[in-house]
Write a protein that holds these residues in place. Structure first.
Motif, PDB file in Angstrom:
ATOM      1  N   GLU A 109       0.803  -1.227   0.000  1.00  0.00           N
ATOM      2  CA  GLU A 109       0.000   0.000   0.000  1.00  0.00           C
ATOM      3  C   GLU A 109       0.835   1.275   0.000  1.00  0.00           C
ATOM      4  N   LEU A 110       2.103   1.159   0.366  1.00  0.00           N
ATOM      5  CA  LEU A 110       2.967   2.346   0.341  1.00  0.00           C
ATOM      6  C   LEU A 110       3.858   2.378  -0.903  1.00  0.00           C
ATOM      7  N   GLY A 111       3.767   1.347  -1.737  1.00  0.00           N
ATOM      8  CA  GLY A 111       4.585   1.306  -2.958  1.00  0.00           C
ATOM      9  C   GLY A 111       6.043   1.033  -2.627  1.00  0.00           C
ATOM     10  N   GLU A 112       6.908   1.655  -3.425  1.00  0.00           N
ATOM     11  CA  GLU A 112       8.341   1.476  -3.203  1.00  0.00           C
ATOM     12  C   GLU A 112       8.762   2.293  -1.977  1.00  0.00           C
ATOM     13  N   ILE A 113       9.520   1.676  -1.069  1.00  0.00           N
ATOM     14  CA  ILE A 113       9.890   2.387   0.167  1.00  0.00           C
ATOM     15  C   ILE A 113      11.185   3.184  -0.056  1.00  0.00           C
ATOM     16  N   PHE A 114      11.109   4.461   0.305  1.00  0.00           N
ATOM     17  CA  PHE A 114      12.273   5.352   0.163  1.00  0.00           C
ATOM     18  C   PHE A 114      12.982   5.562   1.507  1.00  0.00           C
ATOM     19  N   HIS A 115      12.187   5.826   2.561  1.00  0.00           N
ATOM     20  CA  HIS A 115      12.787   6.243   3.841  1.00  0.00           C
ATOM     21  C   HIS A 115      12.219   5.487   5.035  1.00  0.00           C
ATOM     22  N   PHE A 116      13.098   5.188   5.990  1.00  0.00           N
ATOM     23  CA  PHE A 116      12.673   4.777   7.341  1.00  0.00           C
ATOM     24  C   PHE A 116      13.417   5.702   8.297  1.00  0.00           C
ATOM     25  N   ARG A 117      12.685   6.395   9.140  1.00  0.00           N
ATOM     26  CA  ARG A 117      13.270   7.431  10.005  1.00  0.00           C
ATOM     27  C   ARG A 117      12.735   7.187  11.414  1.00  0.00           C
ATOM     28  N   ALA A 118      13.615   6.908  12.361  1.00  0.00           N
ATOM     29  CA  ALA A 118      13.098   6.564  13.687  1.00  0.00           C
ATOM     30  C   ALA A 118      14.018   7.035  14.788  1.00  0.00           C
ATOM     31  N   ARG A 119      13.421   7.284  15.939  1.00  0.00           N
ATOM     32  CA  ARG A 119      14.219   7.698  17.084  1.00  0.00           C
ATOM     33  C   ARG A 119      13.551   7.202  18.364  1.00  0.00           C
ATOM     34  N   TYR A 120      14.399   6.917  19.342  1.00  0.00           N
ATOM     35  CA  TYR A 120      13.885   6.464  20.644  1.00  0.00           C
ATOM     36  C   TYR A 120      14.570   7.327  21.699  1.00  0.00           C
ATOM     37  N   LEU A 121      13.795   8.198  22.339  1.00  0.00           N
ATOM     38  CA  LEU A 121      14.359   9.221  23.227  1.00  0.00           C
ATOM     39  C   LEU A 121      13.795   9.114  24.643  1.00  0.00           C
ATOM     40  N   GLN A 122      14.691   9.152  25.614  1.00  0.00           N
ATOM     41  CA  GLN A 122      14.297   9.212  27.023  1.00  0.00           C
ATOM     42  C   GLN A 122      15.126  10.299  27.705  1.00  0.00           C
ATOM     43  N   GLU A 123      14.828  10.544  28.995  1.00  0.00           N
ATOM     44  CA  GLU A 123      15.462  11.691  29.665  1.00  0.00           C
ATOM     45  C   GLU A 123      16.157  11.338  30.982  1.00  0.00           C
ATOM     46  N   TRP A 124      16.172  10.052  31.363  1.00  0.00           N
ATOM     47  CA  TRP A 124      16.375   9.705  32.770  1.00  0.00           C
ATOM     48  C   TRP A 124      17.800   9.777  33.298  1.00  0.00           C
ATOM     49  N   ILE A 125      18.811  10.042  32.456  1.00  0.00           N
ATOM     50  CA  ILE A 125      20.162  10.147  33.029  1.00  0.00           C
ATOM     51  C   ILE A 125      20.818  11.503  32.787  1.00  0.00           C
ATOM     52  N   VAL A 126      20.013  12.508  32.507  1.00  0.00           N
ATOM     53  CA  VAL A 126      20.580  13.851  32.298  1.00  0.00           C
ATOM     54  C   VAL A 126      21.248  14.365  33.580  1.00  0.00           C
ATOM     55  N   ASP A 127      20.655  14.031  34.708  1.00  0.00           N
ATOM     56  CA  ASP A 127      21.192  14.492  36.002  1.00  0.00           C
ATOM     57  C   ASP A 127      22.544  13.817  36.281  1.00  0.00           C
ATOM     58  N   PRO A 128      23.617  14.623  36.431  1.00  0.00           N
ATOM     59  CA  PRO A 128      24.944  14.023  36.675  1.00  0.00           C
ATOM     60  C   PRO A 128      24.999  13.223  37.971  1.00  0.00           C
ATOM     61  N   ASP A 129      24.043  13.468  38.886  1.00  0.00           N
ATOM     62  CA  ASP A 129      24.017  12.716  40.152  1.00  0.00           C
ATOM     63  C   ASP A 129      23.255  11.398  40.033  1.00  0.00           C
ATOM     64  N   PHE A 130      22.703  11.128  38.863  1.00  0.00           N
ATOM     65  CA  PHE A 130      22.022   9.836  38.688  1.00  0.00           C
ATOM     66  C   PHE A 130      23.057   8.726  38.916  1.00  0.00           C
ATOM     67  N   PRO A 131      22.703   7.685  39.693  1.00  0.00           N
ATOM     68  CA  PRO A 131      23.723   6.689  40.081  1.00  0.00           C
ATOM     69  C   PRO A 131      24.234   5.826  38.931  1.00  0.00           C
ATOM     70  N   MET A 132      25.316   5.129  39.230  1.00  0.00           N
ATOM     71  CA  MET A 132      25.978   4.250  38.267  1.00  0.00           C
ATOM     72  C   MET A 132      25.246   2.901  38.247  1.00  0.00           C
ATOM     73  N   VAL A 133      24.224   2.762  37.397  1.00  0.00           N
ATOM     74  CA  VAL A 133      23.443   1.521  37.335  1.00  0.00           C
ATOM     75  C   VAL A 133      24.016   0.594  36.252  1.00  0.00           C
ATOM     76  N   TRP A 134      23.549  -0.668  36.218  1.00  0.00           N
ATOM     77  CA  TRP A 134      24.135  -1.645  35.281  1.00  0.00           C
ATOM     78  C   TRP A 134      24.015  -1.194  33.833  1.00  0.00           C
ATOM     79  N   ARG A 135      22.999  -0.423  33.496  1.00  0.00           N
ATOM     80  CA  ARG A 135      22.823   0.022  32.113  1.00  0.00           C
ATOM     81  C   ARG A 135      23.941   0.956  31.636  1.00  0.00           C
ATOM     82  N   LEU A 136      24.782   1.447  32.567  1.00  0.00           N
ATOM     83  CA  LEU A 136      25.854   2.378  32.196  1.00  0.00           C
ATOM     84  C   LEU A 136      27.219   1.692  32.160  1.00  0.00           C
ATOM     85  N   SER A 137      27.234   0.373  32.286  1.00  0.00           N
ATOM     86  CA  SER A 137      28.497  -0.374  32.307  1.00  0.00           C
ATOM     87  C   SER A 137      28.562  -1.322  31.110  1.00  0.00           C
ATOM     88  N   ALA A 138      29.656  -1.234  30.347  1.00  0.00           N
ATOM     89  CA  ALA A 138      29.799  -2.092  29.160  1.00  0.00           C
ATOM     90  C   ALA A 138      29.849  -3.563  29.545  1.00  0.00           C
TER      91      ALA A 138
END
Ligand code: NAD
Length: 395
Positions: A169-198
Protein backbone atom coordinates in the motif's frame (compact mmCIF):
# COMPACT_ATOMS: atom_id res chain seq x y z
CA UNK A 1 10.88 -32.23 28.73
CA UNK A 2 9.46 -29.21 26.91
CA UNK A 3 6.66 -31.43 25.55
CA UNK A 4 5.68 -32.73 29.00
CA UNK A 5 2.55 -31.00 30.27
CA UNK A 6 1.79 -30.58 33.90
CA UNK A 7 -1.99 -30.51 33.82
CA UNK A 8 -5.25 -29.08 32.53
CA UNK A 9 -7.29 -26.16 33.72
CA UNK A 10 -10.92 -25.63 32.84
CA UNK A 11 -11.38 -22.05 31.70
CA UNK A 12 -14.83 -20.58 31.43
CA UNK A 13 -16.57 -17.43 30.32
CA UNK A 14 -20.17 -16.63 29.38
CA UNK A 15 -21.15 -19.05 26.63
CA UNK A 16 -17.78 -20.76 26.38
CA UNK A 17 -15.55 -23.07 28.33
CA UNK A 18 -12.35 -24.81 27.41
CA UNK A 19 -10.02 -27.38 28.90
CA UNK A 20 -6.61 -25.81 28.46
CA UNK A 21 -3.27 -27.40 29.23
CA UNK A 22 -0.91 -25.59 31.55
CA UNK A 23 2.70 -24.64 30.85
CA UNK A 24 5.19 -24.21 33.68
CA UNK A 25 7.04 -20.87 33.67
CA UNK A 26 10.38 -20.22 35.37
CA UNK A 27 11.44 -16.56 35.45
CA UNK A 28 14.83 -14.92 35.94
CA UNK A 29 14.54 -11.34 37.25
CA UNK A 30 11.61 -9.70 39.01
CA UNK A 31 12.03 -5.98 38.50
CA UNK A 32 10.82 -3.91 35.53
CA UNK A 33 10.53 -6.64 32.91
CA UNK A 34 9.77 -9.35 35.46
CA UNK A 35 6.72 -7.32 36.47
CA UNK A 36 5.63 -6.66 32.88
CA UNK A 37 5.93 -10.33 31.91
CA UNK A 38 4.24 -11.61 35.09
CA UNK A 39 1.35 -9.21 34.49
CA UNK A 40 0.98 -10.60 30.96
CA UNK A 41 1.08 -14.26 32.07
CA UNK A 42 -1.74 -13.52 34.47
CA UNK A 43 -3.83 -11.53 31.99
CA UNK A 44 -3.59 -13.65 28.87
CA UNK A 45 -5.54 -16.73 30.03
CA UNK A 46 -8.76 -14.77 30.43
CA UNK A 47 -8.31 -12.01 27.82
CA UNK A 48 -6.66 -13.96 24.96
CA UNK A 49 -9.38 -16.55 25.45
CA UNK A 50 -9.13 -19.46 24.98
CA UNK A 51 -5.38 -19.27 25.59
CA UNK A 52 -2.94 -21.73 23.98
CA UNK A 53 -1.84 -22.69 27.50
CA UNK A 54 -2.58 -21.45 30.97
CA UNK A 55 0.78 -20.24 32.34
CA UNK A 56 1.60 -21.79 35.69
CA UNK A 57 4.04 -19.54 37.53
CA UNK A 58 6.32 -22.23 38.94
CA UNK A 59 9.42 -20.49 40.22
CA UNK A 60 11.24 -17.15 40.08
CA UNK A 61 14.97 -16.46 40.53
CA UNK A 62 16.73 -13.47 42.06
CA UNK A 63 19.90 -12.90 44.08
CA UNK A 64 18.43 -11.48 47.25
CA UNK A 65 16.28 -14.02 49.11
CA UNK A 66 14.07 -11.54 50.90
CA UNK A 67 13.38 -9.53 47.76
CA UNK A 68 12.74 -12.52 45.51
CA UNK A 69 10.44 -14.07 48.15
CA UNK A 70 8.39 -10.86 48.14
CA UNK A 71 8.28 -10.88 44.34
CA UNK A 72 7.15 -14.53 44.26
CA UNK A 73 4.34 -13.74 46.65
CA UNK A 74 3.33 -10.56 44.81
CA UNK A 75 3.28 -12.13 41.31
CA UNK A 76 1.91 -15.51 42.42
CA UNK A 77 4.92 -17.77 41.76
CA UNK A 78 4.71 -21.05 43.68
CA UNK A 79 8.41 -20.94 44.65
CA UNK A 80 11.52 -18.78 44.51
CA UNK A 81 15.23 -19.60 44.20
CA UNK A 82 18.41 -17.55 44.58
CA UNK A 83 20.31 -19.29 41.77
CA UNK A 84 18.85 -19.36 38.25
CA UNK A 85 20.46 -22.78 37.68
CA UNK A 86 17.74 -24.23 39.90
CA UNK A 87 15.15 -23.06 37.36
CA UNK A 88 17.07 -24.89 34.66
CA UNK A 89 17.07 -28.08 36.76
CA UNK A 90 13.38 -27.78 37.68
CA UNK A 91 11.40 -30.30 35.63
CA UNK A 92 8.16 -28.39 36.13
CA UNK A 93 9.61 -25.45 34.18
CA UNK A 94 8.79 -25.80 30.48
CA UNK A 95 9.24 -22.14 29.50
CA UNK A 96 12.25 -20.18 30.73
CA UNK A 97 11.59 -16.44 30.86
CA UNK A 98 14.81 -14.47 30.91
CA UNK A 99 13.98 -11.00 32.24
CA UNK A 100 17.44 -10.47 33.68
CA UNK A 101 20.04 -7.84 32.77
CA UNK A 102 21.98 -8.12 29.49
CA UNK A 103 25.00 -9.93 30.99
CA UNK A 104 22.65 -12.73 32.08
CA UNK A 105 21.01 -13.31 28.71
CA UNK A 106 23.42 -15.76 27.05
CA UNK A 107 24.39 -18.32 29.67
CA UNK A 108 21.01 -18.95 31.35
CA UNK A 109 19.13 -18.93 28.01
CA UNK A 110 21.52 -21.49 26.51
CA UNK A 111 21.44 -23.66 29.64
CA UNK A 112 17.63 -23.62 29.75
CA UNK A 113 17.32 -24.51 26.05
CA UNK A 114 19.85 -27.31 26.40
CA UNK A 115 17.73 -28.65 29.28
CA UNK A 116 14.78 -28.78 26.83
CA UNK A 117 12.94 -25.63 27.86
CA UNK A 118 11.46 -23.10 25.46
CA UNK A 119 13.00 -19.66 25.99
CA UNK A 120 11.88 -16.05 25.87
CA UNK A 121 14.77 -13.64 26.42
CA UNK A 122 14.61 -9.90 26.78
CA UNK A 123 16.43 -7.70 24.29
CA UNK A 124 19.23 -7.13 23.43
CA UNK A 125 19.91 -10.84 22.93
CA UNK A 126 23.64 -10.38 23.59
CA UNK A 127 26.05 -7.67 24.67
CA UNK A 128 27.60 -7.90 21.21
CA UNK A 129 27.05 -9.82 17.97
CA UNK A 130 29.42 -12.63 18.92
CA UNK A 131 27.52 -13.35 22.14
CA UNK A 132 24.15 -13.06 20.38
CA UNK A 133 25.31 -15.40 17.60
CA UNK A 134 26.46 -18.07 20.05
CA UNK A 135 23.16 -17.78 21.95
CA UNK A 136 21.07 -18.08 18.79
CA UNK A 137 22.99 -21.04 17.36
CA UNK A 138 23.06 -23.04 20.58
CA UNK A 139 19.42 -22.41 21.48
CA UNK A 140 18.35 -23.18 17.90
CA UNK A 141 20.38 -26.41 17.97
CA UNK A 142 18.49 -27.47 21.13
CA UNK A 143 15.29 -27.60 19.05
CA UNK A 144 13.15 -25.47 21.38
CA UNK A 145 11.06 -22.39 20.51
CA UNK A 146 12.81 -19.08 21.12
CA UNK A 147 11.60 -15.50 21.11
CA UNK A 148 13.63 -12.32 21.64
CA UNK A 149 11.32 -9.89 23.40
CA UNK A 150 11.01 -7.07 20.88
CA UNK A 151 7.53 -6.30 22.16
CA UNK A 152 6.88 -3.29 19.92
CA UNK A 153 6.19 -5.70 17.06
CA UNK A 154 3.07 -6.50 19.08
CA UNK A 155 1.57 -3.00 19.15
CA UNK A 156 -1.63 -3.21 17.05
CA UNK A 157 -0.70 -0.05 15.10
CA UNK A 158 2.76 -1.46 14.31
CA UNK A 159 1.23 -4.74 13.13
CA UNK A 160 -1.21 -2.76 10.97
CA UNK A 161 1.76 -0.85 9.49
CA UNK A 162 3.42 -4.15 8.64
CA UNK A 163 0.22 -5.45 7.01
CA UNK A 164 -0.05 -2.30 4.87
CA UNK A 165 3.60 -2.51 3.85
CA UNK A 166 3.28 -6.22 2.97
CA UNK A 167 0.21 -5.46 0.86
CA UNK A 168 2.25 -2.88 -1.07
CA UNK A 169 0.00 0.00 0.00
CA UNK A 170 2.97 2.35 0.34
CA UNK A 171 4.58 1.31 -2.96
CA UNK A 172 8.34 1.48 -3.20
CA UNK A 173 9.89 2.39 0.17
CA UNK A 174 12.27 5.35 0.16
CA UNK A 175 12.79 6.24 3.84
CA UNK A 176 12.67 4.78 7.34
CA UNK A 177 13.27 7.43 10.01
CA UNK A 178 13.10 6.56 13.69
CA UNK A 179 14.22 7.70 17.08
CA UNK A 180 13.89 6.46 20.64
CA UNK A 181 14.36 9.22 23.23
CA UNK A 182 14.30 9.21 27.02
CA UNK A 183 15.46 11.69 29.67
CA UNK A 184 16.37 9.71 32.77
CA UNK A 185 20.16 10.15 33.03
CA UNK A 186 20.58 13.85 32.30
CA UNK A 187 21.19 14.49 36.00
CA UNK A 188 24.94 14.02 36.67
CA UNK A 189 24.02 12.72 40.15
CA UNK A 190 22.02 9.84 38.69
CA UNK A 191 23.72 6.69 40.08
CA UNK A 192 25.98 4.25 38.27
CA UNK A 193 23.44 1.52 37.33
CA UNK A 194 24.13 -1.64 35.28
CA UNK A 195 22.82 0.02 32.11
CA UNK A 196 25.85 2.38 32.20
CA UNK A 197 28.50 -0.37 32.31
CA UNK A 198 29.80 -2.09 29.16
CA UNK A 199 30.60 -5.28 31.07
CA UNK A 200 26.98 -5.62 32.14
CA UNK A 201 25.01 -3.93 29.37
CA UNK A 202 27.26 -4.24 26.30
CA UNK A 203 26.32 -0.79 25.01
CA UNK A 204 24.27 2.15 26.27
CA UNK A 205 21.35 3.86 24.55
CA UNK A 206 22.26 1.75 21.51
CA UNK A 207 21.50 -1.70 22.93
CA UNK A 208 18.84 -0.45 25.33
CA UNK A 209 16.71 1.74 23.05
CA UNK A 210 18.38 1.59 19.64
CA UNK A 211 17.88 -2.19 19.51
CA UNK A 212 14.09 -1.64 19.47
CA UNK A 213 14.42 0.85 16.62
CA UNK A 214 16.71 -1.44 14.62
CA UNK A 215 14.32 -4.33 15.11
CA UNK A 216 11.37 -2.24 13.91
CA UNK A 217 13.41 -1.12 10.88
CA UNK A 218 14.10 -4.77 10.05
CA UNK A 219 10.51 -5.88 10.74
CA UNK A 220 8.92 -3.14 8.65
CA UNK A 221 11.41 -2.40 5.87
CA UNK A 222 14.09 -5.13 5.83
CA UNK A 223 17.69 -5.83 6.73
CA UNK A 224 20.09 -2.93 7.14
CA UNK A 225 23.20 -3.41 5.02
CA UNK A 226 25.37 -0.41 5.94
CA UNK A 227 25.63 2.24 8.65
CA UNK A 228 27.41 5.54 9.17
CA UNK A 229 27.22 6.52 12.81
CA UNK A 230 28.49 8.49 15.76
CA UNK A 231 28.08 7.95 19.47
CA UNK A 232 28.51 10.30 22.42
CA UNK A 233 28.99 9.81 26.17
CA UNK A 234 28.01 13.14 27.74
CA UNK A 235 28.77 12.24 31.35
CA UNK A 236 31.82 10.01 31.56
CA UNK A 237 31.95 9.38 35.29
CA UNK A 238 29.26 8.62 37.87
CA UNK A 239 29.82 7.85 41.55
CA UNK A 240 33.56 7.72 40.82
CA UNK A 241 33.14 5.01 38.18
CA UNK A 242 33.75 5.30 34.44
CA UNK A 243 30.72 5.25 32.17
CA UNK A 244 32.04 3.21 29.25
CA UNK A 245 28.89 3.03 27.11
CA UNK A 246 27.23 5.51 24.75
CA UNK A 247 24.69 7.97 26.13
CA UNK A 248 23.38 8.55 22.59
CA UNK A 249 23.94 7.53 18.98
CA UNK A 250 22.95 8.87 15.57
CA UNK A 251 23.15 6.75 12.41
CA UNK A 252 22.42 7.02 8.71
CA UNK A 253 21.55 3.58 7.34
CA UNK A 254 20.93 1.85 4.02
CA UNK A 255 18.60 -1.09 3.44
CA UNK A 256 19.18 -3.99 1.07
CA UNK A 257 16.29 -3.00 -1.20
CA UNK A 258 17.46 0.58 -1.80
CA UNK A 259 15.68 2.47 0.98
CA UNK A 260 17.69 4.82 3.21
CA UNK A 261 17.06 5.98 6.75
CA UNK A 262 18.15 7.61 9.95
CA UNK A 263 17.96 6.09 13.40
CA UNK A 264 18.90 7.54 16.76
CA UNK A 265 18.51 6.92 20.46
CA UNK A 266 19.38 8.91 23.54
CA UNK A 267 18.68 9.02 27.26
CA UNK A 268 19.57 12.73 27.38
CA UNK A 269 16.39 14.34 26.04
CA UNK A 270 14.63 16.38 28.76
CA UNK A 271 10.88 16.19 28.32
CA UNK A 272 11.02 12.95 26.33
CA UNK A 273 9.71 10.20 28.60
CA UNK A 274 9.51 7.14 26.36
CA UNK A 275 9.38 8.66 22.92
CA UNK A 276 9.70 5.99 20.23
CA UNK A 277 8.62 7.38 16.88
CA UNK A 278 9.03 6.30 13.28
CA UNK A 279 7.99 7.48 9.85
CA UNK A 280 8.10 5.51 6.61
CA UNK A 281 7.79 7.19 3.21
CA UNK A 282 7.01 5.29 0.01
CA UNK A 283 6.02 6.08 -3.57
CA UNK A 284 2.31 5.79 -2.72
CA UNK A 285 2.20 7.23 0.78
CA UNK A 286 3.58 7.47 4.29
CA UNK A 287 3.03 6.04 7.78
CA UNK A 288 3.96 7.56 11.12
CA UNK A 289 3.81 6.16 14.68
CA UNK A 290 4.43 7.48 18.18
CA UNK A 291 4.61 5.01 21.09
CA UNK A 292 3.21 7.63 23.49
CA UNK A 293 0.02 7.49 21.35
CA UNK A 294 0.23 3.78 20.70
CA UNK A 295 -3.37 3.22 19.65
CA UNK A 296 -2.91 5.52 16.66
CA UNK A 297 -1.29 5.22 13.23
CA UNK A 298 -0.84 8.28 11.04
CA UNK A 299 -1.52 7.36 7.41
CA UNK A 300 -1.15 9.37 4.23
CA UNK A 301 -2.12 7.62 0.99
CA UNK A 302 -1.36 9.89 -1.97
CA UNK A 303 -4.29 10.52 -4.27
CA UNK A 304 -6.84 8.84 -2.02
CA UNK A 305 -10.37 9.97 -2.68
CA UNK A 306 -12.67 11.67 -2.02
CA UNK A 307 -10.83 14.71 -0.84
CA UNK A 308 -8.47 15.80 -3.63
CA UNK A 309 -8.08 19.17 -1.98
CA UNK A 310 -7.57 17.75 1.53
CA UNK A 311 -4.68 15.37 1.13
CA UNK A 312 -2.39 14.74 4.10
CA UNK A 313 -2.00 12.52 7.12
CA UNK A 314 -5.10 11.13 8.76
CA UNK A 315 -5.20 9.69 12.24
CA UNK A 316 -6.35 6.06 12.32
CA UNK A 317 -7.45 4.84 15.74
CA UNK A 318 -6.31 1.21 15.57
CA UNK A 319 -9.10 -0.18 17.75
CA UNK A 320 -11.60 -1.66 15.28
CA UNK A 321 -12.73 -5.27 15.75
CA UNK A 322 -10.81 -6.34 12.65
CA UNK A 323 -7.59 -4.57 13.63
CA UNK A 324 -4.68 -6.75 14.81
CA UNK A 325 -5.19 -8.27 18.29
CA UNK A 326 -8.40 -6.34 18.78
CA UNK A 327 -10.78 -9.30 19.09
CA UNK A 328 -9.33 -9.85 22.58
CA UNK A 329 -10.02 -6.36 23.91
CA UNK A 330 -12.74 -3.77 24.14
CA UNK A 331 -15.37 -2.08 21.98
CA UNK A 332 -13.64 0.23 19.48
CA UNK A 333 -12.16 3.38 20.91
CA UNK A 334 -11.62 1.80 24.34
CA UNK A 335 -7.88 1.97 24.08
CA UNK A 336 -5.16 -0.38 25.35
CA UNK A 337 -1.70 0.33 26.80
CA UNK A 338 1.99 -0.54 26.69
CA UNK A 339 1.56 -3.54 29.02
CA UNK A 340 -0.76 -5.27 26.56
CA UNK A 341 2.06 -5.69 24.03
CA UNK A 342 3.48 -8.34 26.38
CA UNK A 343 0.14 -10.19 26.43
CA UNK A 344 0.21 -10.32 22.62
CA UNK A 345 3.87 -11.36 22.55
CA UNK A 346 3.52 -14.18 25.09
CA UNK A 347 0.29 -15.47 23.51
CA UNK A 348 2.17 -15.64 20.20
CA UNK A 349 4.98 -17.67 21.76
CA UNK A 350 2.61 -20.03 23.59
CA UNK A 351 0.69 -20.64 20.35
CA UNK A 352 3.92 -21.44 18.50
CA UNK A 353 4.80 -23.93 21.25
CA UNK A 354 1.35 -25.56 21.25
CA UNK A 355 1.01 -25.78 17.45
CA UNK A 356 4.71 -26.30 16.72
CA UNK A 357 4.66 -23.32 14.34
CA UNK A 358 7.35 -20.76 13.62
CA UNK A 359 7.82 -17.81 15.97
CA UNK A 360 8.90 -15.81 12.88
CA UNK A 361 8.00 -13.66 11.05
CA UNK A 362 5.85 -11.72 13.52
CA UNK A 363 7.69 -12.77 16.65
CA UNK A 364 11.39 -11.89 16.79
CA UNK A 365 13.43 -15.09 17.04
CA UNK A 366 16.93 -15.32 18.48
CA UNK A 367 18.13 -15.01 14.87
CA UNK A 368 16.44 -11.60 14.77
CA UNK A 369 18.14 -10.79 18.09
CA UNK A 370 21.49 -11.74 16.53
CA UNK A 371 20.89 -9.72 13.33
CA UNK A 372 19.99 -6.68 15.41
CA UNK A 373 23.25 -7.13 17.35
CA UNK A 374 25.24 -7.11 14.08
CA UNK A 375 23.77 -3.68 13.29
CA UNK A 376 24.61 -2.45 16.81
CA UNK A 377 28.20 -3.65 16.44
CA UNK A 378 28.50 -1.98 13.03
CA UNK A 379 27.25 1.31 14.54
CA UNK A 380 29.96 1.13 17.21
CA UNK A 381 32.64 0.28 14.59
CA UNK A 382 31.49 3.16 12.42
CA UNK A 383 31.52 5.59 15.34
CA UNK A 384 35.02 4.45 16.27
CA UNK A 385 36.47 4.65 12.76
CA UNK A 386 34.47 7.58 11.40
CA UNK A 387 33.69 5.60 8.24
CA UNK A 388 30.67 3.85 6.75
CA UNK A 389 30.48 0.18 7.74
CA UNK A 390 28.93 -2.66 5.78
CA UNK A 391 26.82 -5.01 7.93
CA UNK A 392 27.37 -8.67 7.22
CA UNK A 393 25.35 -11.46 8.75
CA UNK A 394 26.43 -15.01 9.58
CA UNK A 395 24.25 -18.07 8.90
N1 NAD B 1 11.11 -5.01 25.97
C1 NAD B 1 11.18 -3.86 26.62
O1 NAD B 1 10.45 -2.93 26.36
C2 NAD B 1 12.21 -3.69 27.71
C3 NAD B 1 12.09 -2.64 28.63
C4 NAD B 1 13.02 -2.57 29.68
C5 NAD B 1 14.03 -3.49 29.77
N2 NAD B 1 14.14 -4.48 28.83
C6 NAD B 1 15.23 -5.48 28.94
O2 NAD B 1 14.88 -6.36 29.99
C7 NAD B 1 16.05 -6.77 30.70
C8 NAD B 1 15.87 -6.46 32.17
O3 NAD B 1 15.73 -5.06 32.30
P1 NAD B 1 14.93 -4.42 33.51
O4 NAD B 1 14.61 -3.04 33.12
O5 NAD B 1 13.85 -5.32 33.97
O6 NAD B 1 16.12 -4.40 34.57
P2 NAD B 1 16.00 -4.27 36.14
O7 NAD B 1 17.31 -3.78 36.61
O8 NAD B 1 14.74 -3.55 36.49
O9 NAD B 1 15.80 -5.81 36.56
C9 NAD B 1 16.80 -6.78 36.43
C10 NAD B 1 16.42 -7.95 37.29
O10 NAD B 1 17.42 -8.96 37.20
C11 NAD B 1 17.75 -9.40 38.52
N3 NAD B 1 19.11 -9.95 38.55
C12 NAD B 1 20.28 -9.32 38.33
N4 NAD B 1 21.30 -10.18 38.49
C13 NAD B 1 20.75 -11.39 38.78
C14 NAD B 1 21.28 -12.68 39.07
N5 NAD B 1 22.60 -12.92 39.08
N6 NAD B 1 20.41 -13.69 39.32
C15 NAD B 1 19.09 -13.46 39.33
N7 NAD B 1 18.53 -12.27 39.08
C16 NAD B 1 19.35 -11.24 38.81
C17 NAD B 1 17.59 -8.15 39.37
O11 NAD B 1 17.44 -8.48 40.74
C18 NAD B 1 16.30 -7.59 38.77
O12 NAD B 1 15.18 -8.26 39.31
C19 NAD B 1 17.22 -6.02 30.06
O13 NAD B 1 17.89 -6.90 29.18
C20 NAD B 1 16.58 -4.89 29.29
O14 NAD B 1 17.30 -4.55 28.13
C21 NAD B 1 13.24 -4.60 27.84
Amino acid sequence: MAEEKVGFVTMGQAGAAADVETIGVGMLGYAFMGTAHSNAYKTLPYMAFPPPYVPELVSIAGRNEEAVAKAASRFGFEAYVTDWRELVRDERVQLFDNSGPNNLHAKPSIAAAEAGKHVICEKPLGRNAEEAYETWRRVEAAGVKHLCAFNYRFVPAVRLARQMLEAGELGEIFHFRARYLQEWIVDPDFPMVWRLSAAEAGSGALGDLGAHVIDLARYLVGDIDSVSALTRTFIEEREGQKVDVDDAFEAAVTFGDGAVGTIEASRFCPGRKNSLTFEINGSKGSLAFDLERLNELQVHLAGSSPGDSAQGFRNVLVTEADHPFWDWWWPHGHIIGWEHTFVHELEHLLRAIRDDTDVAPHGATFEDGYRCAEVCDAILRSAESGGRMEVSYRD
